[in-house]
Every structure is written in structure tokens, then in C-alpha cells.
Motif scaffolding. Structure first.
Motif, PDB file in Angstrom:
ATOM      1  N   GLU A  59       0.831  -1.210   0.000  1.00  0.00           N
ATOM      2  CA  GLU A  59       0.000   0.000   0.000  1.00  0.00           C
ATOM      3  C   GLU A  59       0.866   1.261   0.000  1.00  0.00           C
ATOM      4  OE1 GLU A  59      -3.328   0.530  -0.242  1.00  0.00           O
ATOM      5  OE2 GLU A  59      -3.636  -1.606  -0.554  1.00  0.00           O
ATOM      6  N   MET A  63       0.549   3.860  -2.979  1.00  0.00           N
ATOM      7  CA  MET A  63       0.105   5.231  -2.714  1.00  0.00           C
ATOM      8  C   MET A  63       1.176   6.246  -3.097  1.00  0.00           C
ATOM      9  SD  MET A  63      -2.153   4.994   0.730  1.00  0.00           S
ATOM     10  CE  MET A  63      -3.292   3.648   0.954  1.00  0.00           C
ATOM     11  N   GLN A  74       4.887   7.390   3.236  1.00  0.00           N
ATOM     12  CA  GLN A  74       3.601   6.693   3.365  1.00  0.00           C
ATOM     13  C   GLN A  74       3.629   5.750   4.571  1.00  0.00           C
ATOM     14  OE1 GLN A  74       0.851   7.323   1.568  1.00  0.00           O
ATOM     15  NE2 GLN A  74       1.907   8.811   0.292  1.00  0.00           N
ATOM     16  N   ASP A  97      -5.486   6.429   2.370  1.00  0.00           N
ATOM     17  CA  ASP A  97      -5.932   6.804   1.029  1.00  0.00           C
ATOM     18  C   ASP A  97      -6.654   8.151   1.080  1.00  0.00           C
ATOM     19  OD1 ASP A  97      -6.478   5.938  -1.881  1.00  0.00           O
ATOM     20  OD2 ASP A  97      -8.484   6.410  -1.117  1.00  0.00           O
ATOM     21  N   ASN A 100      -4.213  11.018   1.822  1.00  0.00           N
ATOM     22  CA  ASN A 100      -3.452  11.430   0.646  1.00  0.00           C
ATOM     23  C   ASN A 100      -4.266  12.381  -0.216  1.00  0.00           C
ATOM     24  OD1 ASN A 100      -0.679  10.192   0.044  1.00  0.00           O
ATOM     25  ND2 ASN A 100      -1.789   8.472   0.943  1.00  0.00           N
TER      26      ASN A 100
END
Length: 142
Positions: A59, A63, A74, A97, A100
Motif C-alpha cells: 500500500e 500510494m 507513506q 488513502d 493522501n
């Protein structure tokens, strides 16, 4: 004498190319070391199963590609989300998510966006405030 100068110039160019290559490799190793250190630190907040670590790694890299920045940042945001009580690694990924997206829209970094979202969702948890709703409210307010 000109032949000697040409040989010296070629040797110097080869040396410079070799040095630049070593610097590039050294920089890559340094980034990998920092990323792994961030993963290790984050693993202290969870069970640290291989599946959890793989999810965080995957992830974080995904990302970073999707939203910009680097994977280490991240992972540091994952640490913030998990330590603020975001729940499971999967729930933290969903929050990240959204963070971001807020970071891009709010012109901030992802760690600050995680901090804002977790503060809001923790404060209004009994009212059912979600990270998406908190992000939308913050974005409208900006």
C-alpha cells in the motif's frame, strides 16, 4: 603527448562515470534502509504478521506512485494512523488513502493530513464521523 592526454581524459571520464554509478547505488541503498527502518518501527504497533507487513509495504508503494512522494513517507503516515487508533492495517490503509487525497487538496503532507483526520474521527467517533466525511468538511472549510 597528445595521445597521453587523450588516455588520461578517457581514464578520468571512466572514473567519473564509475563514481556517479556508485553514488546512485549508494543513494538507492540508503532509501531502502530508511524504508525498512520505517516498516520496522510501524511493525511495533501491530502484530507484525507477514501479511500485515506485506499490506503496509504494498500500500505504501502503491500510494507513493498514485499520490506522489515516497514510500517511506507513506509508511510513516501508516505509523501515525495506527498509533492514533485507526484500527486494523486495512482500516489504516483506507484512512491513508483519504489522507493522501486531503493532502493534495489541502496542500499539506500526508502525515499532517492523517493527524487531522484521526483527530476529527476520534473526537466525533460516537457521532459516526468517517475519514471521508471529515476530509470533505476540512476541504470545504479550506
Amino acid at each position: 603527448m597528445a595521445a597521453g592526454a587523450a588516455k588520461a581524459a578517457k581514464a578520468l571520464a571512466a572514473f567519473a562515470l564509475g563514481y556517479a554509478s556508485l553514488q546512485a547505488v549508494s543513494g538507492g541503498v540508503s532509501l531502502a534502509r530508511e524504508f525498512n527502518a520505517a516498516i520496522a518501527e510501524t511493525s511495533t504497533l501491530i502484530e507484525g504478521t507477514p501479511q500485515q507487513l506485506k499490506l503496509i509495504t504494498d500500500e505504501a508503494r502503491s500510494m507513493a506512485r498514485a499520490f506522489g512522494g515516497d514510500a517511506k513517507s507513506q509508511v510513516e503516515a501508516f505509523y501515525q494512523a495506527i498509533s492514533a487508533g485507526a484500527g486494523t492495517v486495512e482500516q489504516s490503509a483506507a484512512l491513508l488513502d483519504q489522507a493522501n487525497r486531503l493532502a493534495i487538496g489541502g496542500v499539506t503532507d500526508v502525515t499532517m493530513a492523517v493527524d487531522g483526520l484521526t483527530t476529527a474521527t476520534n473526537a466525533y467517533a460516537k457521532d459516526g464521523l468517517t475519514a471521508v466525511a471529515a476530509s470533505d468538511a476540512l476541504f470545504v472549510g479550506m
